[in-house]
Design a protein around this motif. Sequence first.
Motif, PDB file in Angstrom:
ATOM      1  N   GLU A 150      84.806 -14.131 -65.457  1.00  0.00           N
ATOM      2  CA  GLU A 150      85.597 -12.935 -65.790  1.00  0.00           C
ATOM      3  C   GLU A 150      86.715 -13.246 -66.776  1.00  0.00           C
ATOM      4  N   LEU A 151      87.152 -14.496 -66.788  1.00  0.00           N
ATOM      5  CA  LEU A 151      88.317 -14.866 -67.579  1.00  0.00           C
ATOM      6  C   LEU A 151      88.077 -16.214 -68.235  1.00  0.00           C
ATOM      7  N   LEU A 152      88.430 -16.323 -69.524  1.00  0.00           N
ATOM      8  CA  LEU A 152      88.401 -17.593 -70.229  1.00  0.00           C
ATOM      9  C   LEU A 152      89.830 -18.120 -70.311  1.00  0.00           C
ATOM     10  N   PRO A 206      91.671 -13.739 -56.912  1.00  0.00           N
ATOM     11  CA  PRO A 206      90.206 -13.687 -56.794  1.00  0.00           C
ATOM     12  C   PRO A 206      89.553 -13.495 -58.164  1.00  0.00           C
ATOM     13  N   LEU A 207      89.354 -14.611 -58.877  1.00  0.00           N
ATOM     14  CA  LEU A 207      88.828 -14.582 -60.239  1.00  0.00           C
ATOM     15  C   LEU A 207      87.812 -15.694 -60.447  1.00  0.00           C
ATOM     16  N   THR A 208      86.824 -15.436 -61.302  1.00  0.00           N
ATOM     17  CA  THR A 208      85.976 -16.516 -61.796  1.00  0.00           C
ATOM     18  C   THR A 208      86.493 -16.883 -63.182  1.00  0.00           C
ATOM     19  N   VAL A 209      86.774 -18.163 -63.379  1.00  0.00           N
ATOM     20  CA  VAL A 209      87.443 -18.628 -64.595  1.00  0.00           C
ATOM     21  C   VAL A 209      86.616 -19.716 -65.267  1.00  0.00           C
ATOM     22  N   ALA A 210      86.432 -19.580 -66.585  1.00  0.00           N
ATOM     23  CA  ALA A 210      85.825 -20.638 -67.393  1.00  0.00           C
ATOM     24  C   ALA A 210      86.946 -21.330 -68.152  1.00  0.00           C
ATOM     25  N   TYR A 211      87.100 -22.630 -67.975  1.00  0.00           N
ATOM     26  CA  TYR A 211      88.172 -23.359 -68.652  1.00  0.00           C
ATOM     27  C   TYR A 211      87.626 -24.029 -69.909  1.00  0.00           C
ATOM     28  N   HIS A 212      88.277 -23.747 -71.054  1.00  0.00           N
ATOM     29  CA  HIS A 212      87.888 -24.327 -72.338  1.00  0.00           C
ATOM     30  C   HIS A 212      88.756 -25.537 -72.656  1.00  0.00           C
ATOM     31  N   ASP A 213      88.129 -26.671 -72.933  1.00  0.00           N
ATOM     32  CA  ASP A 213      88.854 -27.876 -73.332  1.00  0.00           C
ATOM     33  C   ASP A 213      89.221 -27.792 -74.812  1.00  0.00           C
TER      34      ASP A 213
END
Length: 400
Positions: free
Chosen positions: A358-360, A284-291
């Motif tokens: 919450e997480l990159l 259960p996490l919100t994640v931002a994905y960096h290219d």
Amino acid sequence: MDPKLINDCVHCGFCLPTCPTYVLWGEEMDSPRGRIHLMQQHVEGTPITPEMAGHFDACLGCMACVTACPSGVKYDRLIELTRAEVERKHEREPQERAVRGIVFSLFPYPRRLRLLRPGMGLAERMAPFLARVNPSLGAMAALAPRVERRQRLPRVVRARGERRAVVGMLTGCVQGEFFPQVNAATARVLALEGCDVVIPPGQGCCGALSVHSGRDDQAKRLARRTVRTFERAGVDTVVVNAAGCGSSMKEYAELLGREPGFKVRDLSEFLTELGPVAKRHPLPLTVAYHDACHLAHAQGVRAQPRELLSGIPDLELREIPESAICCGSAGTYNIFQPQAARDLGDRKAKAVGSTRAELLVSANPGCTMQIAAAMRRDGAEIRVAHTAEVLDASLRGVSL
């Protein structure tokens, strides 16, 4: 510099809004087509001046222009050839030569990097003092990550359950010494997905940092050693978890004049091709994905990491605004061009912060250090993890 490659550019300008330095400064000579114009001048007889070298040095080599170009201009090849020419023909200032000497005598050698580990905790506090001595040294200290305990990996990690593949794994330099937990997670994920993972001991640098900086002789020496290491290991596929390394290894044929005896695949690319078999537990996490630029632009790997992350129950994936614009890391760029890198890092930190994730998640150690440092400066620290670490946590059913 290859005149045929130069002539492919029709100066249409599609590259301009994708180029980080043009976005920052709006200067034509700091755009891809402007730099190609300078390359043409040199081919026609103009010597490389300090100003010309400065425009080439200011390029991040992010390859966003390659993605944007409708004419198929091979700017990636052009800038690498140009940088090699700059290193041959341009005399740098003594202090700049000294800093470059330190970097290329240190970073491509894991054992030398290992000597830095005990002092990494002091690096951030030393950064202001070192910046007064030399901006590049200050930038290097400010980027230092919080290093986890070193983890020794066996020569072979056996597949869990039915064996579906046998692969080699690159441990890397910065990845191996500063982010050992990423390599450990990579090996576990591959094993859980049914792979025997061969990890040859004594691996060195793949040559990526050197080739991206025009140091051809060093790059070829390191690349040949890497090729020998994995050919002796007898694997037909090498899985890489660092975007810059994977990009360079996929171009070994161009660098060395022959195809290596194995295929190179980014971790996310390989896992997507293989297909999932291991059970995913909820995260259960919100994640931002960096290219990472050398994954998205140089290798064309964009959908695969997102597919893997989206396959984890309860994980919410959020997109980062201006995802195609480089974070400013670009191998050694954030050391040699600290102010431009800082500006791009701050811009990326604001974009990441706007997602309220919450997480990159990043697939390149340089990007991880660059964005984490920028977030600290902005007073908005965020947890950072590699795609492999997120998958590892889900497959093992543990928290991240």
